[in-house]
Design a protein around this motif. Structure first.
Motif, PDB file in Angstrom:
ATOM      1  N   ILE A   1      60.576 -28.452  21.340  1.00 54.52           N
ATOM      2  CA  ILE A   1      59.073 -28.682  21.172  1.00 54.52           C
ATOM      3  C   ILE A   1      59.105 -26.863  20.585  1.00 54.52           C
ATOM      4  CG2 ILE A   1      56.596 -28.703  20.474  1.00 54.52           C
ATOM      5  CD1 ILE A   1      56.875 -30.936  22.114  1.00 54.52           C
ATOM      6  N   GLY A   2      59.198 -26.234  19.561  1.00 55.45           N
ATOM      7  CA  GLY A   2      58.599 -24.836  18.914  1.00 55.45           C
ATOM      8  C   GLY A   2      57.410 -25.031  18.745  1.00 55.45           C
ATOM      9  N   VAL A   3      56.316 -24.571  19.616  1.00 56.66           N
ATOM     10  CA  VAL A   3      54.890 -23.993  19.246  1.00 56.66           C
ATOM     11  C   VAL A   3      54.018 -21.979  19.248  1.00 56.66           C
ATOM     12  CG1 VAL A   3      54.107 -25.665  20.605  1.00 56.66           C
ATOM     13  CG2 VAL A   3      54.875 -23.366  21.602  1.00 56.66           C
ATOM     14  N   VAL A   4      53.681 -22.195  18.305  1.00 56.95           N
ATOM     15  CA  VAL A   4      52.975 -20.448  18.840  1.00 56.95           C
ATOM     16  C   VAL A   4      51.568 -21.276  18.715  1.00 56.95           C
ATOM     17  CG1 VAL A   4      55.078 -19.391  16.639  1.00 56.95           C
ATOM     18  CG2 VAL A   4      53.005 -20.809  15.707  1.00 56.95           C
ATOM     19  N   THR A   5      50.969 -19.900  19.155  1.00 52.05           N
ATOM     20  CA  THR A   5      48.872 -19.669  19.587  1.00 52.05           C
ATOM     21  C   THR A   5      48.442 -18.558  18.894  1.00 52.05           C
ATOM     22  OG1 THR A   5      50.156 -21.073  21.727  1.00 52.05           O
ATOM     23  CG2 THR A   5      47.471 -19.412  21.399  1.00 52.05           C
TER      24      THR A   5
ATOM     25  N   GLU B   1      46.102 -26.120  25.077  1.00 53.01           N
ATOM     26  CA  GLU B   1      44.780 -26.334  23.704  1.00 53.01           C
ATOM     27  C   GLU B   1      45.805 -25.124  23.190  1.00 53.01           C
ATOM     28  OE1 GLU B   1      40.476 -27.509  23.035  1.00 53.01           O
ATOM     29  OE2 GLU B   1      41.233 -27.207  25.687  1.00 53.01           O
ATOM     30  N   GLY B   2      45.157 -25.373  21.525  1.00 53.40           N
ATOM     31  CA  GLY B   2      45.397 -24.623  20.597  1.00 53.40           C
ATOM     32  C   GLY B   2      46.193 -24.484  20.686  1.00 53.40           C
ATOM     33  N   ASP B   3      48.093 -24.658  20.677  1.00 56.70           N
ATOM     34  CA  ASP B   3      49.554 -24.290  20.486  1.00 56.70           C
ATOM     35  C   ASP B   3      49.374 -25.388  19.246  1.00 56.70           C
ATOM     36  OD1 ASP B   3      49.401 -22.518  22.333  1.00 56.70           O
ATOM     37  OD2 ASP B   3      51.031 -24.097  23.218  1.00 56.70           O
TER      38      ASP B   3
ATOM     39  N   CYS C   1      51.082 -14.918  19.722  1.00 62.18           N
ATOM     40  CA  CYS C   1      51.455 -14.435  21.182  1.00 62.18           C
ATOM     41  C   CYS C   1      53.256 -15.081  20.756  1.00 62.18           C
ATOM     42  CB  CYS C   1      50.980 -15.728  22.372  1.00 62.18           C
ATOM     43  SG  CYS C   1      49.401 -15.679  22.959  1.00 62.18           S
ATOM     44  N   PRO C   2      53.929 -14.634  21.172  1.00 59.18           N
ATOM     45  CA  PRO C   2      55.492 -14.881  21.121  1.00 59.18           C
ATOM     46  C   PRO C   2      55.847 -16.132  21.113  1.00 59.18           C
ATOM     47  CG  PRO C   2      55.491 -12.952  22.782  1.00 59.18           C
ATOM     48  CD  PRO C   2      53.867 -13.887  22.636  1.00 59.18           C
TER      49      PRO C   2
ATOM     50  N   GLN D   1      43.124 -12.243  23.200  1.00 52.39           N
ATOM     51  CA  GLN D   1      42.564 -13.276  24.003  1.00 52.39           C
ATOM     52  C   GLN D   1      43.162 -14.592  22.894  1.00 52.39           C
ATOM     53  OE1 GLN D   1      38.657 -13.748  24.470  1.00 52.39           O
ATOM     54  NE2 GLN D   1      38.721 -13.304  26.423  1.00 52.39           N
ATOM     55  N   ASN D   2      43.468 -15.535  23.605  1.00 52.73           N
ATOM     56  CA  ASN D   2      44.651 -16.655  22.663  1.00 52.73           C
ATOM     57  C   ASN D   2      43.020 -17.563  22.233  1.00 52.73           C
ATOM     58  OD1 ASN D   2      46.545 -15.937  23.422  1.00 52.73           O
ATOM     59  ND2 ASN D   2      47.216 -18.185  25.103  1.00 52.73           N
ATOM     60  N   VAL D   3      43.394 -17.875  20.907  1.00 52.99           N
ATOM     61  CA  VAL D   3      42.533 -18.399  20.539  1.00 52.99           C
ATOM     62  C   VAL D   3      42.118 -19.937  21.035  1.00 52.99           C
ATOM     63  CG1 VAL D   3      41.277 -20.286  18.408  1.00 52.99           C
ATOM     64  CG2 VAL D   3      42.792 -18.278  17.581  1.00 52.99           C
TER      65      VAL D   3
END
Length: 685
Positions: free
Chosen positions: A609-613, A575-577, A533-534, A620-622
């Protein structure tokens, strides 16, 4: 002098056996590559330079021919057709001349031989006969500019600033440029292997399975000079591996095989060359160039094995100090074995799909060697029979056992016992062997005289002439005036060797490399095959009960759980980020404890905080597929270990690229393993 091979501008020789440490490119001023020398000028470098020039001319003529053929098909004007047909005849003539010139260059095997063998002069008492070997020239490739396409992909796929990775891209391009001109020693081999191993990371970082990067890899055929180009990184990897094998052949050819150490080094080099070509044959299909076709690689493997067997024969002659019966029989059988394998190579070279591709001088030299070693086998058989004393009754059983397995068929005449104990009978059979040896020597010289290129090789002529004169001298020595009977026909020698050649597959883990683009993050997560995801940046403040999240794993740290209604949930964390930065500090490679420490050190102002998913293949998101994360727990530890900064390729992983086209596509229902350091390393904050 330590020679080197490469591309235009020409590698060459330098003092010593070590690698080279030169600037490349010249204007960079900061990059130094060991194992590369694009500046030295020697016979070998000039030869490779001429190869490059001819390759470019062939490429130009082929483009002209393609354009003329298209015009000939498209036009209906009779005069235009006549003009184009005339132009085509000129182009085809030029192509034929260029290919003949390239064939002559490929036939210049004497340039690659050891310097001492070039000056060798053989006398009748000299036993150290060293026949020239057949090496391969390196494949040429065009320069490539990867700066723009890699910067674009880094920006588009990874969400990073491509400009900030210019240093890494430049390092990769300099490594590729350097590997075009490897020195002809171990340092040159390590340089080629270093680039070869980097291609594993390059494939996973920048070559998506469903999209082209827009980069073409251009390589010229080693023997024909015909250009080929493909987008597949497998073509690049296969071509580099071919050059690894070719460089091994040049290293093997340059050894001084008049010494035991030189013979052992030559054996090792040719066995590794056979292993490289065999690896290509087994792992590539539908090769775009003839030199990497199955038929050509099969021929090259057999040629290398034959040259190893020849070195084994030379090793036996060097180590056999005793001039006894058993030693001479062993040498004769080793020579017969060399003749056998060269006969197989000659059959392979004269097959329909290979005959027009292999230089005529190669096929001729292989044929000459086959006849030469057949003659040597009969010569040493005669020496065993005529120069060694008759067998005593006590030694007879042992001699009988050795001699009964020596000939392909039983010699005509007296019984084996009488043959071994009667000196006259031994002389007669020895004379028959010498007669056959002389006939084979003369046949070898006849075949040699048919090839204009081989006639220029003084060293080969000297070897054949010496062996022939030696057999004639031995025949005159045992020939008696009272021999009124016609000399019989000696049976062939049964081929046998005490050291069978070994095909040594490339050891990819021998050269340790680190992913040039490791700043992008752990490969198992930050690869071109994964989708996210972006990337987003969230502001997180600490509440009375902490942040309200659970962290797990290392490099990168995963948000394993988010408490509903907590600070993390309200900030938008899920959750998963994966946490990739804390207050703009990169955390892709950070350990669990390091990220925790950063979070604990923040004050009331909170933290960015920088996050990616990660996304699954169905979009779908994991994180939304918790069952997938649970079922993949067994793979988590293994994946995370592969995320280490010192991640290295082993021989198995190095081979994953070796396919011209993808043989299978990732299933749509495939799951993603989340790389945790350990499943149990989970803490609430």
């Amino acid at each position: 002098m330590v020679p080197a091979e490469g591309s235009p501008g020409g590698p060459g020789d330098a003092a010593g056996d070590g690698g080279f440490l030169l600037l490349w490119p010249p204007e960079s001023g900061s990059v130094r590559k060991q194992g590369c020398d694009p500046f030295a000028q020697t016979q070998r470098s000039k030869l490779q330079h001429r190869r490059a020039r001819i390759n470019q001319q062939i490429n130009k003529e082929m483009r002209m021919r393609a354009g003329a053929e298209n015009l000939f098909k498209a036009t209906s004007n009779h005069k235009v057709k006549e003009t184009v047909a005339l132009e085509l005849s000129y182009v085809n003539s030029n192509l034929q001349l260029l290919k003949e010139e390239l064939e002559e260059l490929n036939s210049s095997v004497d340039v690659y031989q050891n310097d001492s063998s070039q000056e060798a002069v053989y006398s009748v008492t000299d036993e150290s006969i060293s026949v020239p070997m057949i090496p391969l020239g390196l494949k040429e490739t065009k320069e490539m500019d990867l700066m723009a396409p890699l910067k674009d992909l880094i920006c588009e796929h990874y969400g990073e600033d491509g400009i900030s990775f210019e240093k890494e891209i430049k390092e990769l391009m300099e490594l590729r440029q350097a590997m075009r001109t490897p020195s002809r020693n171990e340092a040159g081999l390590e340089l080629l292997m270093e680039y070869y191993n980097q291609l594993y990371f390059l494939d996973n970082r920048f070559f998506p399975p469903s999209k082209n990067l827009g980069v073409f890899f251009h390589w010229y055929d080693s023997l024909t000079g015909v250009p080929s180009h493909q987008r597949a990184l497998a073509f690049e990897k296969g071509s580099v591996l071919f050059n690894i094998g070719a460089l091994h052949t040049q290293i093997g050819a340059r050894q001084d095989r008049t010494t035991l150490q030189g013979v052992d080094r030559a054996i090792d080099a040719f066995q590794k060359a056979a292993g490289a070509f065999n690896y290509l044959k087994e792992n590539f299909s539908n090769a775009p160039s003839l030199d990497m076709s199955t038929a050509s690689l099969n021929m090259l493997v057999r040629l290398m094995i034959a040259q190893v067997q020849e070195c084994v024969f030379e090793k036996v002659t060097l180590t056999s100090a005793q001039n006894d019966f058993f030693t001479q029989l062993q040498i004769a059988q080793e020579a017969a074995r060399v003749e056998e394998v060269y006969s197989l190579v000659h059959q392979t070279m004269t097959q329909a799909h290979v005959k027009d591709y292999v230089p005529f001088s190669w096929a001729t030299m292989v044929h000459v060697k086959s006849e030469h070693f057949k003659a040597l086998s009969h010569y040493y058989a005669a020496v065993a029979l005529c120069d060694c004393p008759s067998v005593s009754d006590a030694d007879l059983p042992e001699h009988e056992k050795a001699f009964v397995q020596f000939h392909v068929t039983v010699p005509e005449g007296p019984s084996l016992r009488l043959l071994l104990q009667d000196q006259e009978e031994r002389r007669k059979l020895g004379k028959a062997h010498l007669k056959k040896a002389i006939m084979r020597h003369e046949e070898a010289m006849r075949i040699h005289s048919l090839c204009k290129i081989l006639r220029k090789m003084d060293i080969l002529q000297e070897v054949l002439s010496f062996a022939h004169k030696r057999s004639l001298s031995k025949y005159s020595e045992i020939d008696h005036e009272e021999d009124f009977f016609e000399t019989g026909d000696a049976p062939d020698i049964h081929p046998k060797t005490n050291q069978r050649p070994e095909i040594k597959s490339p050891n990819f883990s021998q050269v340790k490399v680190t992913d040039i683009f490791h700043r992008l993050g752990p490969l198992s997560v930050f690869s071109v095959k994964n989708k996210w995801c972006p990337a987003r940046r969230v502001h997180l403040a600490r509440g009375e009960n902490g942040f309200g999240l659970t962290l797990r794993g290392d490099s990168p740290v995963l948000i394993a759980g988010v408490i509903p209604g907590g600070c993390a949930s309200e900030a938008g964390l899920k959750e998963g980020d994966y946490i990739v930065s804390v207050n703009s500090e990169d955390c892709k490679w950070s350990k669990h404890a390091e990220v925790v420490q950063l979070l604990k050190s923040i004050g009331e102002e909170g933290v960015d905080i920088g996050v990616v998913t990660l996304q699954s293949s169905d979009g779908q998101n994991v994180a939304d597929r918790r069952s997938v994360a649970m079922s993949s727990g067994a793979a988590l530890l293994k994946n995370n270990k592969e995320n280490s900064r010192k991640s290295l390729m082993n021989s198995k992983s190095a081979s994953t690229l070796l396919a011209w086209s993808k043989k299978s596509k990732r299933s749509k229902s495939s799951t993603y393993s989340l790389p945790f350091a350990t499943v149990g390393d989970e803490s609430m904050y």
